[in-house]
Design a protein around this motif. Structure first.
Motif, short mmCIF file in Angstrom:
data_model
loop_
_atom_site.label_atom_id
_atom_site.label_comp_id
_atom_site.label_asym_id
_atom_site.label_seq_id
_atom_site.Cartn_x
_atom_site.Cartn_y
_atom_site.Cartn_z
N HIS A 158 -20.86 -22.42 -71.74
CA HIS A 158 -21.01 -21.74 -70.46
C HIS A 158 -22.43 -21.28 -70.23
O HIS A 158 -22.96 -21.38 -69.12
CB HIS A 158 -20.06 -20.53 -70.40
CG HIS A 158 -20.19 -19.71 -69.16
ND1 HIS A 158 -19.61 -20.06 -67.97
CD2 HIS A 158 -20.85 -18.54 -68.92
CE1 HIS A 158 -19.90 -19.17 -67.05
NE2 HIS A 158 -20.64 -18.23 -67.61
N LYS A 162 -24.89 -23.96 -68.90
CA LYS A 162 -24.83 -24.31 -67.49
C LYS A 162 -25.67 -23.38 -66.62
O LYS A 162 -25.97 -23.72 -65.47
CB LYS A 162 -23.37 -24.29 -67.02
CG LYS A 162 -22.49 -25.30 -67.72
CD LYS A 162 -21.05 -25.19 -67.25
CE LYS A 162 -20.16 -26.19 -67.98
NZ LYS A 162 -18.73 -26.09 -67.56
N THR A 217 -17.91 -13.48 -66.33
CA THR A 217 -17.37 -14.84 -66.33
C THR A 217 -17.60 -15.58 -67.66
O THR A 217 -17.04 -16.65 -67.85
CB THR A 217 -18.01 -15.66 -65.20
OG1 THR A 217 -19.44 -15.66 -65.36
CG2 THR A 217 -17.66 -15.06 -63.85
N ALA A 218 -18.42 -15.02 -68.53
CA ALA A 218 -18.70 -15.68 -69.81
C ALA A 218 -17.53 -15.47 -70.78
O ALA A 218 -16.94 -14.40 -70.84
CB ALA A 218 -19.99 -15.13 -70.42
N LYS A 219 -17.20 -16.50 -71.54
CA LYS A 219 -16.12 -16.43 -72.50
C LYS A 219 -16.62 -15.82 -73.81
O LYS A 219 -17.70 -16.16 -74.28
CB LYS A 219 -15.55 -17.83 -72.76
CG LYS A 219 -14.88 -18.45 -71.55
CD LYS A 219 -14.29 -19.80 -71.89
CE LYS A 219 -13.61 -20.43 -70.67
NZ LYS A 219 -13.02 -21.75 -70.99
#
Length: 514
Positions: free
Chosen positions: A127, A130, A154-156
């Motif tokens: 992630h 990107k 939004t980051a895992k």
């Protein structure tokens, strides 16, 4: 004012403004959707983006609740990694949160920060890649980008394994490399023999060990220089085989000594190699809330993309853990060759679908569900060891090897008895085999049950003050033949506690023959 002085005074340089594109929502919206933010976050806490390298790191101190509000207080560039603990104690507080991108030494950095009382989390590198700008990138920009990606929510987050799980993963990867090297050295030898007119086929394969040298000598007359080349390939092959046997022995000993790994062998298609890899990759099973989460982690659910009127269905590739998925697929192939209820279900599915790959993936998915229930302890206690499970234990003891047994000071029979005792009493299972599910009672005011023709309707419930208005009456034919639902396949030896979950059989243990 120089760029460094702007950093000291909290001014964000122009080349860092690209990081603001990570968000386009307000603070309230960010709080609602951010999965990484606590609802009662301390306003005094900061997020520290860490761009770590093997020898140095760059840290960006951010203050704010969203990427748009975040202010870069200070940036420390190219600090030696050996000074990480001393730097963190001097410039940060226990309320601050460190975030860094997943890399080779990210887990070690998290453990080093935890030793001095600092919180740290690892973000998924796929992630973060990107969000990288192709035209402008350096360590300072990367540190700020990592911190703002965490604030965006939004980051895992990557699970940081404990020491024991990390060491088992190291063994798992080392064994995989040894297997790959064994195949490479053997193929190089076969390629050289083929170049000199010697071919080995599936009907007459090249022998293993010292017999290979005798077999190659008998094929033709070799010159001195040719045989020296062959001896070099044989030495590489022997060394690769020794490494592979070394890791096989260590993994077999680990499985025999751990009650959780040993209990996984109760499943059909699972022996020491698969059991050890499952323990190394899964780690703490409680981080998966349901079997569906574990199936998704393995990548055993098909990909899909539904948007508007367009519908797309894909396969199993491209997501999940490829290494453990490959092992479960091999286990599913072994199940399909065995006399097992799940194999019978798979053959019936193959007769309907006609695609072996689809059936094997479906069997592997059911195996993953059974693994979740077994590792969670939702199985019955093992009361006796059947012949199939006994053969499995004997195979694992063979993998340990005679030199290791002599070093441990144990015999095969003693190690076998210890494994049997560990299978029976080593684990605590929370499943009650005598538990019965309560019969659901209709709620007051619910519609009446289906009534057969000529049957007297049941009396009204006393909780209902007024009778219901007459509605539609369904007449069923009492002699009509109905199809019963197909029996679900079994896998294992217990029924899970959760209703509607995976259904297992009542056998004492299940295992793969041989």
């Amino acid at each position: 004012m120089s760029t460094g002085e702007k950093h000291l005074h909290g001014d964000c340089p122009a080349y860092l403004s690209a990081c603001n594109r990570l968000t386009r929502f307000s603070s309230a919206c960010a709080t609602a959707i951010g999965t990484n933010m606590e609802p009662n976050a301390n306003l005094r806490s900061r997020v520290i983006g860490l761009d770590a390298h093997p020898d140095s790191f760059t840290a960006a101190l951010l203050r704010g609740q969203t990427p748009a509000e975040a202010v870069t207080e200070k940036i420390f560039n190219h600090v030696p990694l050996a000074q990480l603990a001393r730097w963190a104690e001097k410039h940060t507080t226990p309320e601050d949160r460190f975030v860094l991108e997943a890399s080779g030494n990210s887990f070690q950095i998290v453990r080093a920060l935890a030793a001095i009382g600092r919180q740290a989390q690892v973000l998924e590198s796929c992630h973060m890649g990107k969000l990288k700008e192709a035209h402008a990138n350096n360590d300072k920009i990367s540190a700020v980008r990592i911190g703002k990606a965490y604030l965006a929510g939004t980051a895992k987050i990557v699970w940081v394994p404990d020491r024991k799980t990390q060491e088992r993963r190291d063994w798992h990867h080392a064994y995989g490399k040894a297997v790959k090297r064994t195949t490479q050295t053997r193929n190089r030898l076969l390629s050289y023999l083929s170049d000199n007119g010697v071919r080995f086929s599936a009907a007459q394969p090249l022998a293993e060990g010292s017999q290979a040298e005798v077999q190659i000598r008998q094929t033709q007359a070799w010159s001195t220089r040719q045989w020296q080349v062959i001896e070099g390939f044989l030495m590489d092959t022997r060394h690769a085989v020794e490494q592979r046997e070394h890791w096989q022995s260590l993994m077999a000993q680990e499985v025999l000594a751990d009650e959780l790994l040993l209990s996984l062998m109760r499943l059909c298609g699972v022996r020491d190699r698969v059991a050890f890899s499952l323990g190394a990759i899964i780690g703490d099973i409680h981080r998966f809330a349901s079997p569906k989460k574990l199936v998704s982690y393995f990548g055993l659910h098909p990909a899909f993309d539904d948007s508007g009127e367009n519908t797309w269905r894909g396969g199993l590739t491209g997501h999940g853990r490829k290494d453990i998925r490959a092992l479960l697929i091999e286990s599913a192939h072994a199940i399909m060759r065995a006399h097992h209820p799940l194999a019978q279900w798979g053959r019936k599915l193959l007769a309907r679908k006609g695609a072996i790959n689809l059936v094997v993936a479906a069997v592997a998915r059911r195996l993953a569900v059974a693994i979740w229930y077994l590792m969670m302890g939702k199985w019955t206690t093992l009361e006796e060891i059947d012949s199939r499970l006994a053969r499995k234990v004997g195979h694992v003891i063979t993998q340990v090897g005679l030199p290791r047994l002599q070093a441990l000071g144990k015999t095969r029979q003693a190690l076998r008895l210890e494994a049997f005792a560990l299978l029976k009493t080593g684990r605590t299972y929370v499943l009650d085999p005598h538990k019965t599910m309560p019969t659901p009672t209709p709620a007051p005011g619910s519609p009446p049950a289906v009534q057969f023709a000529g049957e007297t309707p049941p009396p009204l419930s006393p909780a209902i003050d007024e009778p219901r208005k007459p509605g539609r009456t369904y007449l069923l034919q009492p002699h009509k033949r109905r199809l019963l639902p197909k029996k679900q396949p079994v896998l294992g030896d217990a029924v899970p506690q959760t209703p509607g979950g995976f259904i297992a059989g009542d056998a004492k243990s299940q295992g793969m023959p041989g």
